[in-house]
Design an enzyme around this catalytic site. Structure first.
Site, mmCIF file in Angstrom:
data_model
loop_
_atom_site.group_PDB
_atom_site.id
_atom_site.type_symbol
_atom_site.label_atom_id
_atom_site.label_comp_id
_atom_site.label_asym_id
_atom_site.label_seq_id
_atom_site.Cartn_x
_atom_site.Cartn_y
_atom_site.Cartn_z
ATOM 1 N N ARG A 46 1.340 -1.208 -0.051
ATOM 2 C CA ARG A 46 0.465 0.040 -0.049
ATOM 3 C C ARG A 46 1.281 1.452 -0.179
ATOM 4 O O ARG A 46 1.292 1.669 0.904
ATOM 5 C CB ARG A 46 -0.311 -0.185 0.766
ATOM 6 C CG ARG A 46 -1.920 -0.804 1.404
ATOM 7 C CD ARG A 46 -2.528 -1.291 3.019
ATOM 8 N NE ARG A 46 -1.441 -1.534 3.540
ATOM 9 C CZ ARG A 46 -0.843 -0.539 4.897
ATOM 10 N NH1 ARG A 46 -2.081 -0.172 5.557
ATOM 11 N NH2 ARG A 46 -0.280 -0.674 5.681
ATOM 12 N N LYS A 102 7.850 -11.584 14.996
ATOM 13 C CA LYS A 102 7.626 -12.436 16.231
ATOM 14 C C LYS A 102 5.851 -13.004 14.738
ATOM 15 O O LYS A 102 5.341 -12.407 14.833
ATOM 16 C CB LYS A 102 7.313 -13.202 17.158
ATOM 17 C CG LYS A 102 6.656 -12.154 17.762
ATOM 18 C CD LYS A 102 6.666 -12.297 19.357
ATOM 19 C CE LYS A 102 5.506 -11.022 20.255
ATOM 20 N NZ LYS A 102 6.540 -9.795 20.250
ATOM 21 N N HIS A 108 6.085 -13.023 6.504
ATOM 22 C CA HIS A 108 7.724 -13.140 7.148
ATOM 23 C C HIS A 108 8.695 -14.652 6.638
ATOM 24 O O HIS A 108 9.579 -14.187 6.184
ATOM 25 C CB HIS A 108 7.418 -13.758 8.195
ATOM 26 C CG HIS A 108 6.800 -12.360 9.580
ATOM 27 N ND1 HIS A 108 6.436 -12.896 10.354
ATOM 28 C CD2 HIS A 108 5.953 -11.148 8.936
ATOM 29 C CE1 HIS A 108 6.181 -11.684 11.186
ATOM 30 N NE2 HIS A 108 5.825 -10.878 9.716
#
Length: 133
Positions: free
Chosen positions: A57, A114, A96
């Site tokens: 974005r 995380k 990730h």
């Protein structure tokens, strides 16, 4: 390259790159809340140079840069990877592992919010990749 998780970063970790002899150029992947935290921290550090942020974005990336007062909005992974020595991955968790794999393959140091990966086996593969680089 190294792979760092949020919990493994010492509080007073020097970030001047020992081989480069200059400040580490850091980019952030993800312009959400956590990406904003990391961008602000790196923008204010003495020994780091915050180069910018990449987000799917573009308007979110530009708003984050306005907030921290520096950096560039990058349009894609390759562009930000070419400008950095290290990246912070602060994107949705499902991305990730893929982004960490690409960043390590590009020779970057990587800090991943995380979880590192959604699967323990994938996390171990990423750790092995970081050690092999």
């Amino acid at each position: 390259p190294s792979l760092v998780t949020e919990r493994s970063v010492p509080t007073a970790h020097p970030i001047v790159h020992p081989l480069l002899g200059r400040d580490v150029r850091v980019g952030v992947l993800g312009a959400g809340v956590f990406g904003g935290f990391h961008a602000a921290k790196f923008a204010g550090m003495e020994n780091a140079r915050f180069v910018g942020v990449m987000d799917t974005r573009r308007e979110a990336a530009e708003a984050l840069l306005d907030k921290v007062g520096q950096g560039e909005a990058f349009d894609g992974f390759d562009a930000i990877a070419d400008a950095c020595d290290a990246v912070v991955i602060a994107t949705p968790a499902v991305t990730h592992a893929q982004l960490a794999r690409r960043a390590l393959a590009a020779g970057l140091h990587v800090l991943v919010e995380k979880p590192l990966a959604l699967d323990g086996g994938v996390a171990r593969e990423l750790a092995a990749q970081a050690l092999d680089n």
